[in-house]
Structure formats: C-alpha cells, structure tokens
Design a protein around this motif. Sequence first.
Motif, PDB file in Angstrom:
ATOM      1  N   ARG A  14       0.546  -1.226   0.049  1.00 53.67           N
ATOM      2  CA  ARG A  14       0.330   0.139   0.280  1.00 53.67           C
ATOM      3  C   ARG A  14       0.800   1.315  -0.136  1.00 53.67           C
ATOM      4  O   ARG A  14       0.731   2.349  -0.449  1.00 53.67           O
ATOM      5  N   ASP A  43      -7.939   7.855 -13.878  1.00 57.14           N
ATOM      6  CA  ASP A  43      -8.451   7.098 -13.181  1.00 57.14           C
ATOM      7  C   ASP A  43      -7.841   5.713 -12.381  1.00 57.14           C
ATOM      8  O   ASP A  43      -7.856   5.371 -11.530  1.00 57.14           O
ATOM      9  N   ASP A  46      -6.596   7.380  -9.682  1.00 63.02           N
ATOM     10  CA  ASP A  46      -7.100   7.569  -8.029  1.00 63.02           C
ATOM     11  C   ASP A  46      -7.026   5.900  -7.689  1.00 63.02           C
ATOM     12  O   ASP A  46      -7.522   5.792  -6.412  1.00 63.02           O
ATOM     13  N   ALA A  47      -7.632   4.842  -8.977  1.00 63.52           N
ATOM     14  CA  ALA A  47      -7.750   3.674  -8.101  1.00 63.52           C
ATOM     15  C   ALA A  47      -6.607   3.423  -7.391  1.00 63.52           C
ATOM     16  O   ALA A  47      -6.245   2.443  -6.250  1.00 63.52           O
ATOM     17  N   ARG A  49      -4.833   5.438  -5.285  1.00 64.03           N
ATOM     18  CA  ARG A  49      -4.635   6.189  -4.559  1.00 64.03           C
ATOM     19  C   ARG A  49      -5.317   5.357  -3.604  1.00 64.03           C
ATOM     20  O   ARG A  49      -5.271   4.871  -2.249  1.00 64.03           O
ATOM     21  N   ALA A  50      -7.141   4.689  -4.158  1.00 61.65           N
ATOM     22  CA  ALA A  50      -7.893   4.501  -3.441  1.00 61.65           C
ATOM     23  C   ALA A  50      -7.197   2.841  -2.948  1.00 61.65           C
ATOM     24  O   ALA A  50      -6.900   2.340  -1.175  1.00 61.65           O
ATOM     25  N   PHE A  51      -6.576   2.158  -3.544  1.00 61.12           N
ATOM     26  CA  PHE A  51      -5.819   0.629  -2.906  1.00 61.12           C
ATOM     27  C   PHE A  51      -4.666   0.928  -1.614  1.00 61.12           C
ATOM     28  O   PHE A  51      -4.942   0.671  -0.520  1.00 61.12           O
ATOM     29  N   GLU A  53      -5.273   3.788   0.007  1.00 61.43           N
ATOM     30  CA  GLU A  53      -5.237   4.174   1.346  1.00 61.43           C
ATOM     31  C   GLU A  53      -6.827   3.167   2.199  1.00 61.43           C
ATOM     32  O   GLU A  53      -7.744   3.233   2.744  1.00 61.43           O
ATOM     33  N   GLY A  55      -8.080   0.543   0.385  1.00 60.33           N
ATOM     34  CA  GLY A  55      -9.221   0.180  -0.609  1.00 60.33           C
ATOM     35  C   GLY A  55      -8.492  -1.525  -1.482  1.00 60.33           C
ATOM     36  O   GLY A  55      -7.571  -2.129  -0.856  1.00 60.33           O
ATOM     37  N   ARG A  56      -9.518  -2.613  -1.933  1.00 57.60           N
ATOM     38  CA  ARG A  56      -9.235  -3.820  -2.546  1.00 57.60           C
ATOM     39  C   ARG A  56      -8.162  -3.459  -3.798  1.00 57.60           C
ATOM     40  O   ARG A  56      -8.985  -2.976  -4.399  1.00 57.60           O
ATOM     41  N   ARG A  57      -7.374  -4.547  -3.676  1.00 58.72           N
ATOM     42  CA  ARG A  57      -6.973  -5.343  -5.121  1.00 58.72           C
ATOM     43  C   ARG A  57      -8.021  -5.526  -5.478  1.00 58.72           C
ATOM     44  O   ARG A  57      -8.504  -6.338  -5.741  1.00 58.72           O
ATOM     45  N   LEU A  61      -9.424  -2.435 -10.615  1.00 54.25           N
ATOM     46  CA  LEU A  61      -7.766  -1.958 -10.897  1.00 54.25           C
ATOM     47  C   LEU A  61      -6.921  -2.352 -11.255  1.00 54.25           C
ATOM     48  O   LEU A  61      -6.045  -1.107 -12.238  1.00 54.25           O
TER      49      LEU A  61
END
Length: 175
Positions: A14, A43, A46-47, A49-51, A53, A55-57, A61
């Motif tokens: 992460r 996109d 952003d994906a 960054r979401a992971f 923070e 988020g799921r793989r 993604l």
Amino acid sequence: MESDRIELSERELREITGFAADCARRALSIFERDLPADPRPRDAIDAARAFAEGGRRTAALRQSAWAAFRAAREAGSPAAVDAARAASHAAGAAYLHPLADAHQVKHILGAAAHAARAEELVSGEDPRVGAGTLAWARHHAPPAVTAVLGRLPAAPAGGGRAGEFIRELDAALRA
C-alpha cells in the motif's frame, strides 16, 4: 530458474502504491493537456490511491492500469506518453510480486521515472527538470520503498531514458 521469493507485506504494498500514485500525479496534467477528454490515466492514479488508502486489489484496479497503458499508446506527444505510462505504473504497483527479481524494481519506481521523463520532455529536454523530479521522489519515498528495494537486485539495464531514471533513483534510494 525461478526467482527467490521476498517478504512483502500488505502495508508495504500500500505504501509503495501510494508513492507511485503521488509520483504519477505530478505528470498527469501533461497527459490531460494532450487528451483532455481521456480519463484513463487519472482513473488509474485514483484507483492506485484508493488501494493505498485501504481499498481492495480488484480486477477494476488492474484494468485501470492496462487502460492507462493503452492511453499512452494513443497519446499525441512523447511527454503525454510518459505521463500515461506513469499512471499505468502507479496502478500496476499494487500488483508488485514478492519475487527477488530486478524487474520488480521497475514496478516500484516506474511511475517516478516516467513522470520525470514526461516533465523533462515538456521542459525541452532540460536534464535539471528530470533530476528535480527524481529528487522529489527520493525525498517523498516512504520507508517501504527503500525496505523492499533492499530485498531486490538492482534495477535492470535498458528502458531508454526512463530506464536510466529508474536505475538512478534505485541507486540513490539504496545509498
């Protein structure tokens, strides 16, 4: 012969992905000036960054990484190509493999290297610009980047100017 495995925690993955997203975001505007209606590199960042923070793989993604890669192939300028490749590497960093293989270094540092190359190209090939981007990346690399690099062989040869940047950043982070 198969490579040896290394330890790679989810926390490290992460952190590395967040670092890659931050590096790629530096060059995003270069792509967006070239193709303002194409959301794929944004996109992907952003994906990533979401992971980073929590988020799921997910398949989405991974697909965002491939979509940014395809966007690079459609970009009109070499700088936009590298900016989109940085975004692709950012989302792809979430899929770093726990293998002691020099190729994995490119997954860790590819976003920084391609962002540096994009910025260098926009500057008219001023090497100080690429060096400045790499210095920023060195300064902002979280502990996981240097820890995982320390478990891997040095960055491989090849890859043009972005490959040079990967090797330069790899050497600096290991020093």
